[in-house]
Each structure stands twice: as structure tokens, then as C-alpha cells.
Scaffold this motif. Sequence first.
Motif, PDB file in Angstrom:
ATOM      1  N   THR A  63      12.063 -75.865  12.610  1.00 36.35           N
ATOM      2  CA  THR A  63      12.022 -74.640  13.230  1.00 36.35           C
ATOM      3  C   THR A  63      13.258 -73.810  13.359  1.00 36.35           C
ATOM      4  N   VAL A  64      12.989 -72.498  12.891  1.00 32.32           N
ATOM      5  CA  VAL A  64      14.229 -71.601  12.922  1.00 32.32           C
ATOM      6  C   VAL A  64      13.592 -70.438  13.470  1.00 32.32           C
ATOM      7  N   LEU A  65      14.394 -69.213  13.839  1.00 28.86           N
ATOM      8  CA  LEU A  65      14.024 -67.973  14.381  1.00 28.86           C
ATOM      9  C   LEU A  65      13.880 -66.857  13.100  1.00 28.86           C
ATOM     10  N   VAL A  66      13.113 -66.197  12.795  1.00 29.23           N
ATOM     11  CA  VAL A  66      13.041 -65.139  11.818  1.00 29.23           C
ATOM     12  C   VAL A  66      12.372 -63.840  12.699  1.00 29.23           C
ATOM     13  N   ASP A  67      13.460 -62.902  12.769  1.00 28.49           N
ATOM     14  CA  ASP A  67      13.150 -61.629  13.639  1.00 28.49           C
ATOM     15  C   ASP A  67      12.696 -61.943  15.127  1.00 28.49           C
ATOM     16  N   GLY A  68      13.458 -63.277  15.564  1.00 28.60           N
ATOM     17  CA  GLY A  68      13.215 -63.637  16.839  1.00 28.60           C
ATOM     18  C   GLY A  68      12.021 -64.480  17.143  1.00 28.60           C
ATOM     19  N   LYS A  69      11.255 -64.527  16.052  1.00 27.35           N
ATOM     20  CA  LYS A  69       9.814 -65.392  16.382  1.00 27.35           C
ATOM     21  C   LYS A  69      10.141 -66.734  15.506  1.00 27.35           C
ATOM     22  N   ARG A  70       9.499 -67.797  16.084  1.00 31.14           N
ATOM     23  CA  ARG A  70       9.813 -69.260  15.721  1.00 31.14           C
ATOM     24  C   ARG A  70       8.967 -69.421  14.448  1.00 31.14           C
ATOM     25  N   VAL A  71       9.548 -69.820  13.340  1.00 27.42           N
ATOM     26  CA  VAL A  71       8.923 -70.510  12.223  1.00 27.42           C
ATOM     27  C   VAL A  71       9.008 -71.619  11.685  1.00 27.42           C
ATOM     28  N   ARG A  84      15.368 -59.830   6.341  1.00 31.88           N
ATOM     29  CA  ARG A  84      15.242 -60.339   7.770  1.00 31.88           C
ATOM     30  C   ARG A  84      16.092 -61.229   8.472  1.00 31.88           C
ATOM     31  N   ALA A  85      16.003 -61.071   9.719  1.00 32.17           N
ATOM     32  CA  ALA A  85      17.287 -61.918  10.608  1.00 32.17           C
ATOM     33  C   ALA A  85      16.758 -63.043  10.873  1.00 32.17           C
ATOM     34  N   ILE A  86      17.571 -64.231  10.265  1.00 30.84           N
ATOM     35  CA  ILE A  86      17.183 -65.503  10.704  1.00 30.84           C
ATOM     36  C   ILE A  86      18.188 -66.074  11.633  1.00 30.84           C
ATOM     37  N   THR A  87      17.872 -67.101  12.493  1.00 30.30           N
ATOM     38  CA  THR A  87      18.887 -67.576  13.436  1.00 30.30           C
ATOM     39  C   THR A  87      18.584 -68.979  13.197  1.00 30.30           C
ATOM     40  N   THR A  88      19.616 -69.943  12.855  1.00 30.81           N
ATOM     41  CA  THR A  88      19.446 -71.141  12.985  1.00 30.81           C
ATOM     42  C   THR A  88      20.200 -71.944  13.902  1.00 30.81           C
ATOM     43  N   ILE A  89      20.092 -73.330  14.316  1.00 31.34           N
ATOM     44  CA  ILE A  89      20.829 -73.985  15.330  1.00 31.34           C
ATOM     45  C   ILE A  89      22.244 -73.721  15.304  1.00 31.34           C
ATOM     46  N   GLU A  90      22.889 -73.423  14.018  1.00 30.45           N
ATOM     47  CA  GLU A  90      24.164 -73.163  14.042  1.00 30.45           C
ATOM     48  C   GLU A  90      24.566 -71.904  14.550  1.00 30.45           C
ATOM     49  N   GLY A  91      23.533 -70.869  14.776  1.00 29.13           N
ATOM     50  CA  GLY A  91      24.012 -69.622  15.140  1.00 29.13           C
ATOM     51  C   GLY A  91      23.599 -69.157  16.652  1.00 29.13           C
ATOM     52  N   LEU A  92      23.473 -70.373  17.511  1.00 33.88           N
ATOM     53  CA  LEU A  92      22.902 -70.170  18.840  1.00 33.88           C
ATOM     54  C   LEU A  92      24.181 -70.174  19.661  1.00 33.88           C
ATOM     55  N   ALA A  93      25.129 -70.900  19.130  1.00 31.41           N
ATOM     56  CA  ALA A  93      26.261 -70.973  20.417  1.00 31.41           C
ATOM     57  C   ALA A  93      27.088 -69.661  20.128  1.00 31.41           C
ATOM     58  N   GLY A  94      27.551 -69.102  21.119  1.00 31.70           N
ATOM     59  CA  GLY A  94      28.432 -68.082  20.835  1.00 31.70           C
ATOM     60  C   GLY A  94      29.869 -68.224  21.175  1.00 31.70           C
TER      61      GLY A  94
END
Length: 173
Positions: A63-71, A84-94
Motif C-alpha cells: 500500500t502506497v498513496l497516489v494523490d492522497g488515496k490508498r492504492v 501523479r503524486a506518490i507517497t511511500t513509507i520513506e516519504g512520511l517522516a518530515g
Amino acid sequence: MVDVARTRSAADPEVRVVALEVNGRTRKVALDPRVTLVDALRDHLGLVGTKKGCDQGACGACTVLVDGKRVLSCLTLAAQCDGRAITTIEGLAGPDGLHPVQAAFLEHDGFQCGFCTPGQIMSAVALLDEGRAGSDEEIREYMSGNLCRCGAYPHMVAAIREVAAARGRDAGA
């Protein structure tokens, strides 16, 4: 002169350049159009936090986020995510530290072997953003696509409930 596009067979598709915006950074990758997002992330971009579990969309480890939605990235072609904007676990921490869901999973021991944890966390982030943490039952329902062989579910629910409460949403039992 031979037209290369016409001589390609189904077994040798044309390579396509895809611009993947992963964790706020655009990366251009030349891919076979049949490459899944999980394979593009892991094999082409070196982002191995997203796990490849069942490769059939049944476990949620990818599971990752694509445009803020789970896919489920094992069922999503990388080419579908072009631009499209993809967020992975590596991109969560700020820069200030862990994402609140990551911190809550650590605090509540929301993992055991850790294999499913990235997918669980990504799904939990989306669940919270969707406002679906109204009760423990609702949390369990919206997390049901993410499997954990170790059975850490009660800990995960507690972690999600804590983050929901901190955000001001009622997430009581």
C-alpha cells in the motif's frame, strides 16, 4: 527501412519514460509499460520500504498513496501514475521527525515482524485523512485490506485511535 514500432511483439513492448513524483521529487524512469508501481519503486528507484507480499492485491503490504488515496501498488501500473503524486513509507517522516502514525505504531508496538508495517502505516494515514476512525470497529473495517500474519491488530488499532484522538476525532471503542 523497418518500422521498429510495428515489428515489436507482445513479448517485447516499447519502453516508455514515466515521470513519477515520489515523495515530493520527480523521477523519470524508462519502463516497460507492464511494470507495476511496486516494482518501479523497489527495482528502479531503490525505495524498498514498500513491500512486495502476495503480488495479487490480497495482503496490502504494498500500500502506497497516489494523490492522497490508498492504492495497492502491486495492482497498479507505474505508467498509470505518470505525473501523479506518490507517497511511500520513506516519504512520511518530515524534518521534525516521524509522522504521528509512525510514532504511534512504535509506541503501541503496532508491529512484530515488521513486514506488513509500511503498508499498514500507509493505509492508516489514509484512513485518518479520510476521517474513518470513528470507532475501533470502523478502524478495523477500513484496515481490513491489510493483513498481518503476526496478529498485531489490537496494537495497530490503539495506535490509530491515539492519532485520531490527537487530531480531535472521536475514536472510542
